[in-house]
Design an enzyme around this catalytic site. Structure first.
Site, PDB file in Angstrom:
ATOM      1  N   LYS A  83     -11.005  -0.715  10.284  1.00 27.43           N
ATOM      2  CA  LYS A  83      -9.564  -0.984  10.236  1.00 27.43           C
ATOM      3  C   LYS A  83      -8.833   0.338   9.982  1.00 27.43           C
ATOM      4  O   LYS A  83      -9.149   1.055   9.014  1.00 27.43           O
ATOM      5  CB  LYS A  83      -9.304  -1.979   9.103  1.00 27.43           C
ATOM      6  CG  LYS A  83      -8.050  -2.789   9.227  1.00 27.43           C
ATOM      7  CD  LYS A  83      -8.078  -3.870   8.147  1.00 27.43           C
ATOM      8  CE  LYS A  83      -6.843  -4.701   8.105  1.00 27.43           C
ATOM      9  NZ  LYS A  83      -6.811  -5.549   6.908  1.00 27.43           N
TER      10      LYS A  83
HETATM   11  C1  E4P Z   1      -4.336  -8.102   7.180  1.00 28.24           C
HETATM   12  O1  E4P Z   1      -5.359  -7.664   7.657  1.00 28.24           O
HETATM   13  C2  E4P Z   1      -3.892  -7.835   5.824  1.00 28.24           C
HETATM   14  O2  E4P Z   1      -5.025  -7.695   5.015  1.00 28.24           O
HETATM   15  C3  E4P Z   1      -3.075  -8.952   5.222  1.00 28.24           C
HETATM   16  O3  E4P Z   1      -2.889 -10.025   6.114  1.00 28.24           O
HETATM   17  C4  E4P Z   1      -1.843  -8.510   4.523  1.00 28.24           C
HETATM   18  O4  E4P Z   1      -1.203  -9.637   3.959  1.00 28.24           O
HETATM   19  P1  E4P Z   1      -0.070  -9.533   2.821  1.00 28.24           P
HETATM   20  O5  E4P Z   1       1.172  -9.053   3.474  1.00 28.24           O
HETATM   21  O6  E4P Z   1       0.062 -10.929   2.311  1.00 28.24           O
HETATM   22  O7  E4P Z   1      -0.601  -8.555   1.803  1.00 28.24           O
END
Ligand code: E4P
Length: 217
Positions: A83
């Site tokens: 990622k």
């Molecule tokens: C996606 O890969 C992220 O880890 C996640 O969905 C972020 O979510 P949040 O905005 O609730 O922290």
């Protein structure tokens, strides 16, 4: 539609995985902090449990350092998706990883323009953050729609991984729009089973059943 679970909580992943609800997992530095676990250890444990892609995020900000981190994360298991953030350096690292056959999840996407760049850099997944756009009174679902239209127009193969999901409605709306994947916290996925009329109907059935004086087993 594929379901990824947005957590590094191994017990929560196991509960959903045992029900066949888990097509993959996404983690990020905040979720690793919340788990209280070592990133390499917990990610390995998740990869052993789940067959689909498990996103593990780099934390460097320069491409060459992201590449070093990503290659280390990719060694954890064959189902790692590296990622990277949607920055110019992240796109540079994405291209390098994709050229070597690694799956890449480009995260922190907040515009259709960013999503086009990720597709061109060879991303396997683009992660538009719906909830964080809604938080600032923008329209997260409209972004998913725009990316769907653009990717379909040009037959981009990058999968739309709707992220930052806050509600059951987010999930059903993403399904209607045609997002390829949603990633949501375990509690939101479990909340999909809830309906007030289900509870009310069950309550009535149980009351009537008690009046029959019967038993099934
Ligand atoms: C996606 O890969 C992220 O880890 C996640 O969905 C972020 O979510 P949040 O905005 O609730 O922290």
């Amino acid at each position: 539609m594929k379901f990824f679970v947005d957590t590094a909580d191994v017990a929560a992943i196991k509960e959903l995985n045992d029900l066949g609800m888990v097509d993959g997992v996404t983690t990020n530095p905040s979720l690793i902090l919340k788990s209280g676990r070592d990133i390499l250890e917990v990610t390995r444990e998740i990869c052993d449990m789940v067959g689909g892609p498990v996103s593990a995020e780099v934390v460097a900000t320069e491409a060459k350092d992201m590449i070093a981190e990503g290659l280390k994360l990719a060694k954890i298991a064959s189902n790692i998706a590296i990622k990277v953030p949607l920055t110019w350096d992240g796109l540079t690292a994405c291209k390098a990883f994709a050229s070597e056959g690694h799956k890449v999840n480009v995260t922190l996407c907040f515009s259709a323009a960013q999503a086009i760049l990720a597709a061109k850099a060879g991303a396997s997944f683009i992660s538009p953050f719906i909830g964080r756009l809604d938080d600032i009174n923008l329209d997260g679902l409209e972004l998913i729609e725009d990316i769907r239209t653009i990717y379909d127009n040009y037959d981009f193969k990058t999968e739309i991984l709707a992220a930052s999901i806050r509600s059951v409605n987010h999930i059903t709306d993403c399904a209607k729009i045609g997002a390829d994947v949603i990633t949501a916290p375990p509690a939101v996925i479990k909340a999909m089973a809830n309906h007030v009329l289900t509870d009310k109907g069950l309550d009535q059935f149980l009351k009537d059943w008690a009046k029959t004086g019967q038993k099934i087993v």
